[in-house]
Write a protein that holds these residues in place. Structure first.
Motif, PDB file in Angstrom:
ATOM      1  N   ARG A 220       0.839  -1.204   0.000  1.00 38.13           N
ATOM      2  CA  ARG A 220       0.000   0.000   0.000  1.00 38.13           C
ATOM      3  C   ARG A 220       0.876   1.257   0.000  1.00 38.13           C
ATOM      4  N   GLN A 221       2.166   1.031  -0.156  1.00 40.12           N
ATOM      5  CA  GLN A 221       3.088   2.157  -0.099  1.00 40.12           C
ATOM      6  C   GLN A 221       3.231   2.797  -1.466  1.00 40.12           C
ATOM      7  N   ALA A 222       2.511   3.881  -1.674  1.00 41.99           N
ATOM      8  CA  ALA A 222       2.562   4.543  -2.968  1.00 41.99           C
ATOM      9  C   ALA A 222       3.544   5.703  -2.940  1.00 41.99           C
ATOM     10  N   ILE A 223       4.349   5.782  -3.987  1.00 39.16           N
ATOM     11  CA  ILE A 223       5.183   6.987  -4.164  1.00 39.16           C
ATOM     12  C   ILE A 223       4.605   7.623  -5.431  1.00 39.16           C
ATOM     13  N   ALA A 224       3.468   8.280  -5.246  1.00 35.37           N
ATOM     14  CA  ALA A 224       2.693   8.707  -6.404  1.00 35.37           C
ATOM     15  C   ALA A 224       3.418   9.739  -7.247  1.00 35.37           C
ATOM     16  N   THR A 225       3.306   9.568  -8.559  1.00 34.42           N
ATOM     17  CA  THR A 225       3.872  10.536  -9.485  1.00 34.42           C
ATOM     18  C   THR A 225       2.884  11.689  -9.642  1.00 34.42           C
ATOM     19  N   THR A 226       3.368  12.896  -9.577  1.00 34.97           N
ATOM     20  CA  THR A 226       2.465  14.030  -9.783  1.00 34.97           C
ATOM     21  C   THR A 226       2.578  14.512 -11.232  1.00 34.97           C
ATOM     22  N   VAL A 227       1.468  14.963 -11.754  1.00 28.94           N
ATOM     23  CA  VAL A 227       1.433  15.476 -13.119  1.00 28.94           C
ATOM     24  C   VAL A 227       1.133  16.973 -13.048  1.00 28.94           C
ATOM     25  N   VAL A 228       1.919  17.750 -13.785  1.00 27.37           N
ATOM     26  CA  VAL A 228       1.709  19.203 -13.778  1.00 27.37           C
ATOM     27  C   VAL A 228       1.243  19.623 -15.174  1.00 27.37           C
ATOM     28  N   TYR A 229       0.197  20.404 -15.226  1.00 33.27           N
ATOM     29  CA  TYR A 229      -0.286  20.901 -16.525  1.00 33.27           C
ATOM     30  C   TYR A 229      -0.773  22.333 -16.424  1.00 33.27           C
ATOM     31  N   LYS A 230      -0.895  22.917 -17.626  1.00 34.57           N
ATOM     32  CA  LYS A 230      -1.267  24.318 -17.733  1.00 34.57           C
ATOM     33  C   LYS A 230      -2.671  24.392 -18.330  1.00 34.57           C
ATOM     34  N   ILE A 231      -3.549  25.150 -17.699  1.00 32.98           N
ATOM     35  CA  ILE A 231      -4.892  25.361 -18.250  1.00 32.98           C
ATOM     36  C   ILE A 231      -4.935  26.802 -18.759  1.00 32.98           C
ATOM     37  N   LYS A 232      -5.310  26.959 -20.035  1.00 29.30           N
ATOM     38  CA  LYS A 232      -5.156  28.272 -20.675  1.00 29.30           C
ATOM     39  C   LYS A 232      -6.483  28.944 -21.035  1.00 29.30           C
ATOM     40  N   ASN A 233      -6.356  30.189 -21.440  1.00 25.03           N
ATOM     41  CA  ASN A 233      -7.437  30.981 -22.042  1.00 25.03           C
ATOM     42  C   ASN A 233      -8.720  30.989 -21.210  1.00 25.03           C
ATOM     43  N   ARG A 234      -9.848  30.790 -21.921  1.00 22.68           N
ATOM     44  CA  ARG A 234     -11.152  30.902 -21.269  1.00 22.68           C
ATOM     45  C   ARG A 234     -11.352  29.810 -20.214  1.00 22.68           C
ATOM     46  N   LEU A 235     -10.805  28.627 -20.511  1.00 21.27           N
ATOM     47  CA  LEU A 235     -10.966  27.515 -19.568  1.00 21.27           C
ATOM     48  C   LEU A 235     -10.337  27.842 -18.211  1.00 21.27           C
ATOM     49  N   ALA A 236      -9.215  28.610 -18.261  1.00 22.30           N
ATOM     50  CA  ALA A 236      -8.536  28.967 -17.010  1.00 22.30           C
ATOM     51  C   ALA A 236      -9.457  29.739 -16.073  1.00 22.30           C
ATOM     52  N   LYS A 256      -3.455  28.798 -15.616  1.00 23.38           N
ATOM     53  CA  LYS A 256      -3.367  28.169 -14.298  1.00 23.38           C
ATOM     54  C   LYS A 256      -2.417  26.973 -14.371  1.00 23.38           C
ATOM     55  N   ILE A 257      -1.495  26.912 -13.426  1.00 23.32           N
ATOM     56  CA  ILE A 257      -0.581  25.768 -13.362  1.00 23.32           C
ATOM     57  C   ILE A 257      -1.116  24.841 -12.282  1.00 23.32           C
ATOM     58  N   ILE A 258      -1.446  23.620 -12.695  1.00 27.35           N
ATOM     59  CA  ILE A 258      -2.114  22.694 -11.772  1.00 27.35           C
ATOM     60  C   ILE A 258      -1.273  21.449 -11.521  1.00 27.35           C
ATOM     61  N   VAL A 259      -1.234  21.053 -10.251  1.00 25.14           N
ATOM     62  CA  VAL A 259      -0.512  19.832  -9.870  1.00 25.14           C
ATOM     63  C   VAL A 259      -1.557  18.786  -9.516  1.00 25.14           C
ATOM     64  N   ASN A 260      -1.437  17.638 -10.165  1.00 24.83           N
ATOM     65  CA  ASN A 260      -2.414  16.564  -9.980  1.00 24.83           C
ATOM     66  C   ASN A 260      -1.743  15.362  -9.328  1.00 24.83           C
ATOM     67  N   LYS A 261      -2.358  14.867  -8.264  1.00 23.92           N
ATOM     68  CA  LYS A 261      -1.794  13.697  -7.585  1.00 23.92           C
ATOM     69  C   LYS A 261      -2.805  12.561  -7.630  1.00 23.92           C
ATOM     70  N   ASN A 262      -2.324  11.381  -7.950  1.00 25.15           N
ATOM     71  CA  ASN A 262      -3.113  10.162  -7.789  1.00 25.15           C
ATOM     72  C   ASN A 262      -4.262   9.924  -8.758  1.00 25.15           C
ATOM     73  N   GLU A 263      -4.428  10.736  -9.780  1.00 32.32           N
ATOM     74  CA  GLU A 263      -5.480  10.402 -10.743  1.00 32.32           C
ATOM     75  C   GLU A 263      -4.935   9.356 -11.715  1.00 32.32           C
ATOM     76  N   ASP A 264      -5.760   8.410 -12.063  1.00 33.77           N
ATOM     77  CA  ASP A 264      -5.373   7.391 -13.029  1.00 33.77           C
ATOM     78  C   ASP A 264      -4.886   8.096 -14.307  1.00 33.77           C
ATOM     79  N   LEU A 269      -5.415  11.530 -19.055  1.00 29.24           N
ATOM     80  CA  LEU A 269      -5.081  11.886 -20.439  1.00 29.24           C
ATOM     81  C   LEU A 269      -6.345  12.104 -21.267  1.00 29.24           C
ATOM     82  N   HIS A 270      -7.321  11.218 -21.093  1.00 28.33           N
ATOM     83  CA  HIS A 270      -8.577  11.368 -21.846  1.00 28.33           C
ATOM     84  C   HIS A 270      -9.300  12.655 -21.441  1.00 28.33           C
ATOM     85  N   ARG A 271      -9.280  12.943 -20.136  1.00 29.56           N
ATOM     86  CA  ARG A 271      -9.956  14.154 -19.659  1.00 29.56           C
ATOM     87  C   ARG A 271      -9.268  15.410 -20.217  1.00 29.56           C
ATOM     88  N   LEU A 272      -7.931  15.402 -20.224  1.00 27.03           N
ATOM     89  CA  LEU A 272      -7.205  16.578 -20.710  1.00 27.03           C
ATOM     90  C   LEU A 272      -7.323  16.732 -22.234  1.00 27.03           C
TER      91      LEU A 272
END
Lengths: 304, 312
Positions: A220-236, A256-264, A269-272
């Motif tokens: 159960r020991q997760a060393i989760a990888t975080t994903v960083v992405y940029k949300i631009k324009n109107r969506l921001a 907006k610079i967003i840090v995401n932890k633990n999402e599949d 990728l599909h959501r983005l």
């Protein structure tokens, strides 16, 4: 009884309400109530059973429903009732149906106990409305309950799994540790931790082809990888952060610079993808490359 | 007990009169304030008891109730008569910190799986429970995670009804692009998407299906008596192919054919943007077939997305 009328009280009354308090706290053993009634010497122990019966009858005539099950007294209806309407009963039913989709544990037990405490406070109308709901189909798909049971069994066994599942038309063979399961968007998802401990997968039960339980103990020991992405324009301007996202900052262009932890990762990728040009993955490099691959593969569909 | 069921009469052998009276006292004083005379009359006219009780007896029962933890207060009404009422008692529903945590966690999971109407019902239900348990923490915790925390609930209730009746309405909307303005729409449904609630419907201005963030709706300006917006606006039919994935269809999608794991689907839409988003999410599992103009724009968008990674 006390001679001062301002302080005088009735011991039978106190004992009765003590018994009711015990019933609110849970099922009551016969011995426990007999001992309580005998305390203080106000009752002749030999007559305590008679007294208890008289109390029980008074409670029944008053409208408190008490049953003796396996030697324990169980309160089925309360001393006082809540005024629940059809809307409340609908909500109670949604919660009751949802119990079947929850992982075993303290949260499920706490909800069960909360619902039981509400049920004993139902008045006649609430009982009638509840009975009406019981004849209807539930709020959530009953056909998924078998899958819930399977996922529950994988999680409680705490053993590693070899899962073959389908993702984007490909068969994936994954060594992993089960973490939990949850119900979302009309499917049951098994949340697992990849064998290297850095990647979380949320696998829809409908996509699982086969599962083999291994002998080794799950980790159960997760060393989760975080994903960083940029949300631009109107969506921001409109972007709503998820529970597992943190806003790291807003750059000079208002992105907006967003840090995401633990999402599949696959779901992420599909959501983005959905956000089109208004989103760009910054790091880690391998996720950025997976995104470019996904776009390229999609573009390949249009090669003539 | 059998005798009671048969004759509806009570005797000292059957039940404890003291216990029964104590329960009646409790019930009477939790229902609302009662004066000594009202209590005396109640017992005198009670079908099983017909007993004239004294003021001393009332005091003894009140003392007993206080002793078991009831908070009994005296209130004086406009008639200047003093009345007793139970303000709090030890049998109230209680939720400890752990239980509150569990319920809020489960609620958080649940909201992803219910519609707006059910969400609205649950919010009202939790508000009621909060009042019953007299625990401000519970209400605060629910509010903290609630999707309706910044929502005017009476506006939401009206919009739910408008959607059910497919009403033509005018809303005052705080648009992020153009500020506050009135928008006329034919209300269709309320939906939850990515943690936000949207009002969906056909907009009068562009004659296309659109979504409006609920929390940006300032007020419902008007419900029109007559519907002038065409129910089916100018739509396009987008054909797309899905391979190796189960389609998530809504009322605007129609499966034209299914061959092994390949679906050919037609989506009738007035909003190309929303359709593009939906099809992009399928990734490489989806190929847009027609119309050519939509397909070309879709391919161009993919090329632009790729270019952002190399040139952005």
């Amino acid at each position: 009884m006390d001679r001062n009328y301002n302080l005088k009280y009735n011991d039978s009354c106190i004992k009765l309400f003590e018994f009711i308090k015990m019933l609110y706290d849970g099922d009551v053993e016969l011995n426990a109530v007999i001992n309580m009634l005998s305390e203080g010497g106000h009752f002749n122990k030999a007559r305590t059973h008679v007294t208890l019966n008289k109390y029980l009858n008074a409670m029944k005539i008053f409208g408190i429903d008490i049953k003796k099950v396996n030697g324990k007294y169980k309160m089925l209806s309360s001393l006082y009732k809540f005024d629940f309407d059809a809307n409340d009963i609908k909500s109670i039913n949604i919660l009751t149906n949802f119990l079947d989709f929850l992982s075993d544990g303290k949260h499920k037990n706490n909800l069960k106990s909360f619902l039981r405490n509400l049920e004993i406070r139902f008045d006649e109308n609430a009982r009638y409305l509840m009975a009406e709901y019981q004849g209807r189909s539930g709020f959530f798909p009953a056909e998924l309950l078998e899958k819930v049971k399977l996922c529950a069994q994988y999680c409680s066994a705490k053993r590693k799994l070899e899962i073959v599942f389908e993702s984007d038309g490909e068969e994936i063979n994954l060594l992993c540790s089960p973490l939990e399961y949850f119900y979302e968007h009309n499917d049951v998802y098994l949340r697992v931790l990849g064998n290297n401990g850095s990647r979380i997968y949320e696998i829809p039960s409908g996509k699982i082809i086969r599962v083999q339980q291994l002998h080794s103990t799950a980790s159960r020991q997760a060393i989760a990888t975080t994903v960083v992405y940029k949300i631009k324009n109107r969506l921001a301007k409109n972007y709503n952060l998820r529970d597992w996202e943190v806003l790291e900052g807003i750059d000079a262009d208002g992105c907006k610079i967003i840090v995401n932890k633990n999402e599949d990762f696959n779901q992420l990728l599909h959501r983005l993808m959905r956000y089109g040009k208004e989103c760009e993955i910054i790091s880690p490099k391998f996720i950025k490359e997976e995104m470019i691959n996904m776009i390229t593969k999609t573009l390949d569909n249009y090669k003539t | 007990m059998k005798e009671f069921i048969k004759n509806q009469t009570v005797t000292y052998n059957l039940m404890s009169f003291t216990a029964y009276k104590a329960l009646l006292f409790f019930s009477m004083l939790t229902e609302g304030p009662k004066s000594a005379d009202e209590i005396i009359n109640f017992f005198l006219n009670h079908p099983y008891l017909h007993e004239k009780i004294s003021s001393d007896t009332i005091r003894v029962y009140i003392n007993s109730l206080k002793r078991i933890g009831c908070e009994i207060i005296r209130v004086r009404g406009e008639d200047k008569i003093s009345r007793y009422v139970i303000a709090d008692h030890p049998f109230n529903l209680k939720l400890d910190e752990e239980q509150i945590k569990s319920i809020t966690k489960i609620y958080r999971l649940l909201v992803k799986n219910i519609d707006v109407k059910e969400l609205y019902s649950l919010e009202l239900f939790f508000e009621k429970i909060g009042a019953y348990i007299k625990n401000d923490d519970f209400v605060a915790e629910i509010k903290k995670i609630s999707m309706l925390k910044d929502t005017d609930k009476s506006l939401l209730k009206t919009l739910i009804e408008c959607c059910e009746n497919k009403e033509q309405i005018v809303i005052s909307y705080n648009s992020p692009a153009s500020g506050v303005k009135n928008i006329e729409i034919l209300a269709d449904k309320l939906e939850i998407n990515n943690g936000k609630i949207y009002l969906c419907g056909v907009g009068f201005e562009y004659k296309q299906y659109a979504k409006f963030v609920l929390n940006r709706i300032k007020e419902l300006v008007m419900i029109k008596a007559e519907k002038t917006i065409p129910e089916i606006p100018n739509t396009i039919k987008v054909q797309y192919e899905l391979k190796g994935i189960k389609p998530e269809l809504d009322e605007y999608d129609k499966v034209l054919s299914k061959n092994s794991d390949v679906y050919l689907i037609e989506r009738e839409t007035s909003n190309a943007f929303l359709t593009r988003q939906k099809l992009l999410e399928y990734g490489s599992n989806c190929t847009v077939i027609a119309p050519k103009e939509f397909r070309d724009e879709f391919v161009q968008l993919l090329k632009d997305m790729k270019a952002e990674y190399y040139c952005g």
